[in-house]
Design a protein around this motif. Structure first.
Motif, PDB file in Angstrom:
ATOM      1  N   ARG A  23     -19.830-133.549  86.681  1.00 36.51           N
ATOM      2  CA  ARG A  23     -20.640-132.773  85.588  1.00 36.51           C
ATOM      3  C   ARG A  23     -19.656-131.481  85.720  1.00 36.51           C
ATOM      4  O   ARG A  23     -19.829-130.588  84.817  1.00 36.51           O
ATOM      5  CB  ARG A  23     -21.988-132.357  86.092  1.00 36.51           C
ATOM      6  N   PHE A  24     -18.776-131.229  86.731  1.00 38.62           N
ATOM      7  CA  PHE A  24     -18.039-130.012  86.782  1.00 38.62           C
ATOM      8  C   PHE A  24     -16.476-130.271  86.589  1.00 38.62           C
ATOM      9  O   PHE A  24     -16.075-131.619  86.772  1.00 38.62           O
ATOM     10  CB  PHE A  24     -18.351-129.220  88.079  1.00 38.62           C
ATOM     11  N   GLN A  59     -23.704-123.608  84.033  1.00 36.35           N
ATOM     12  CA  GLN A  59     -23.072-124.394  83.199  1.00 36.35           C
ATOM     13  C   GLN A  59     -23.387-124.356  81.755  1.00 36.35           C
ATOM     14  O   GLN A  59     -22.622-124.233  80.785  1.00 36.35           O
ATOM     15  CB  GLN A  59     -22.157-125.559  84.113  1.00 36.35           C
ATOM     16  N   GLU A  60     -24.541-124.713  81.383  1.00 39.55           N
ATOM     17  CA  GLU A  60     -25.088-124.707  80.317  1.00 39.55           C
ATOM     18  C   GLU A  60     -25.105-123.494  79.626  1.00 39.55           C
ATOM     19  O   GLU A  60     -24.579-123.625  78.342  1.00 39.55           O
ATOM     20  CB  GLU A  60     -26.481-125.208  80.470  1.00 39.55           C
ATOM     21  N   LEU A  62     -22.599-121.224  80.017  1.00 38.31           N
ATOM     22  CA  LEU A  62     -21.375-121.297  79.568  1.00 38.31           C
ATOM     23  C   LEU A  62     -21.076-121.740  78.408  1.00 38.31           C
ATOM     24  O   LEU A  62     -20.270-121.565  77.435  1.00 38.31           O
ATOM     25  CB  LEU A  62     -20.359-121.830  80.779  1.00 38.31           C
ATOM     26  N   GLN A  63     -21.455-123.158  78.318  1.00 34.42           N
ATOM     27  CA  GLN A  63     -21.007-123.913  77.266  1.00 34.42           C
ATOM     28  C   GLN A  63     -21.742-123.725  75.776  1.00 34.42           C
ATOM     29  O   GLN A  63     -21.243-124.030  74.797  1.00 34.42           O
ATOM     30  CB  GLN A  63     -21.342-125.690  77.526  1.00 34.42           C
ATOM     31  N   ARG A  70     -15.793-125.249  81.613  1.00 31.93           N
ATOM     32  CA  ARG A  70     -16.484-125.896  82.830  1.00 31.93           C
ATOM     33  C   ARG A  70     -16.233-124.956  83.922  1.00 31.93           C
ATOM     34  O   ARG A  70     -15.262-124.094  83.994  1.00 31.93           O
ATOM     35  CB  ARG A  70     -16.054-127.357  83.027  1.00 31.93           C
ATOM     36  N   ILE A  71     -17.338-124.996  84.756  1.00 28.77           N
ATOM     37  CA  ILE A  71     -17.311-124.344  85.923  1.00 28.77           C
ATOM     38  C   ILE A  71     -16.361-125.368  86.890  1.00 28.77           C
ATOM     39  O   ILE A  71     -16.762-126.397  86.762  1.00 28.77           O
ATOM     40  CB  ILE A  71     -18.786-124.217  86.696  1.00 28.77           C
ATOM     41  N   GLN A  72     -15.579-124.776  87.650  1.00 26.46           N
ATOM     42  CA  GLN A  72     -14.733-125.275  88.586  1.00 26.46           C
ATOM     43  C   GLN A  72     -15.043-125.174  89.962  1.00 26.46           C
ATOM     44  O   GLN A  72     -14.900-123.935  90.532  1.00 26.46           O
ATOM     45  CB  GLN A  72     -13.269-125.083  88.417  1.00 26.46           C
ATOM     46  N   LEU A 144     -13.508-121.003  86.537  1.00 25.83           N
ATOM     47  CA  LEU A 144     -13.532-121.505  85.144  1.00 25.83           C
ATOM     48  C   LEU A 144     -12.400-122.505  84.659  1.00 25.83           C
ATOM     49  O   LEU A 144     -11.352-122.076  85.138  1.00 25.83           O
ATOM     50  CB  LEU A 144     -14.243-120.445  84.214  1.00 25.83           C
TER      51      LEU A 144
END
Length: 237
Positions: A23-24, A59-60, A62-63, A70-72, A144
């Motif tokens: 997911r990330f 993350q939601e 962010l998108q 994405r968050i890294q 990110l």
């Protein structure tokens, strides 16, 4: 003692759960394993359930404004033993960068270097009243990636021992490149705070939720709900 260590902990016993890495975006290999840290049967890719839920929420957010970003994840759960290893490793790196020899350091030089190390690293304490944030499973180091999968330049490396690590270092920047650093840092902070996290005052990449630092930053009267993770709890997950 850090200023947040006076915050009391009322452990909620919420389980550590594996981070769904698909997911990330994820740093690979793990940065600390790369320099010799031995996690054994443990894994750095765990967080408390409530912290993971909040990270997915961030993350939601962010998108919604940056589709495809994405968050890294750089690091998450960190046993105290790994905290000790990385503190010692960083001490050695500072000694090497200064052109010194560890066996020839004066007490004053040692103290000066330790002070530099502890600007970034939490003390690897086994005291249940003063756990390192990452050892509670409630702290995460992140950056990110954009819609092309590229890691965004934040103006300093994660774990960098310099003034550039401070979140506000580029706030008053005048060059376009440095203004971008500030914009990216602020975007990261915005999505994380919206999801309930608090950012470390001295590290643009470090966010926590529910630990002593979080409680201290939120309100000096709050209590923390996450203390040091007991290894047997991890084995149950």
């Amino acid at each position: 003692m850090k200023p947040y260590h006076h915050i009391s902990i009322i452990e909620c016993h919420e389980p550590l759960v594996p981070i769904p890495l698909e997911r990330f975006a994820v740093f690979s290999p793990h940065p600390y394993i790369k320099v010799g840290a031995n996690y054994g049967t443990q894994s750095p890719y765990f967080l408390r359930q409530g912290v993971l839920d909040a990270l997915l929420e961030a993350q939601e957010y962010l998108q919604q404004t940056h589709p495809g970003w994405r968050i890294q994840i750089f690091d998450a759960y960190r046993p105290v033993e790994i905290q000790q290893y990385m503190v010692d490793y960083t001490f050695g790196e500072v000694v090497r960068e200064k052109g010194l020899k560890a066996t020839q350091l004066s007490p004053e030089q040692k103290e000066e270097i330790w002070q530099e190390v502890y600007q970034i690293w939490a003390i690897p304490s086994d005291n249940p009243a003063t756990p390192p944030p990452h050892s509670t499973g409630s702290a995460v180091d992140i950056t990110l990636t954009n819609d092309r999968g590229e890691t965004m330049d934040m103006g300093s490396e994660i774990d960098e021992l310099s003034a550039r690590s401070r979140p506000d270092y580029y706030t008053n920047a005048t060059t376009p490149k440095e203004r971008d650093y500030s914009t990216h840092r602020e975007l990261l902070n915005t999505i994380m705070v919206k999801a309930g996290f608090e950012r470390h005052p001295g590290e643009w990449w470090h966010f926590s939720l529910g630990d002593q630092m979080w409680a201290w930053l939120r309100s000096r009267s709050l209590t923390a709900r996450y203390g040091k993770v007991i290894i047997s709890e991890l084995s149950k997950t």
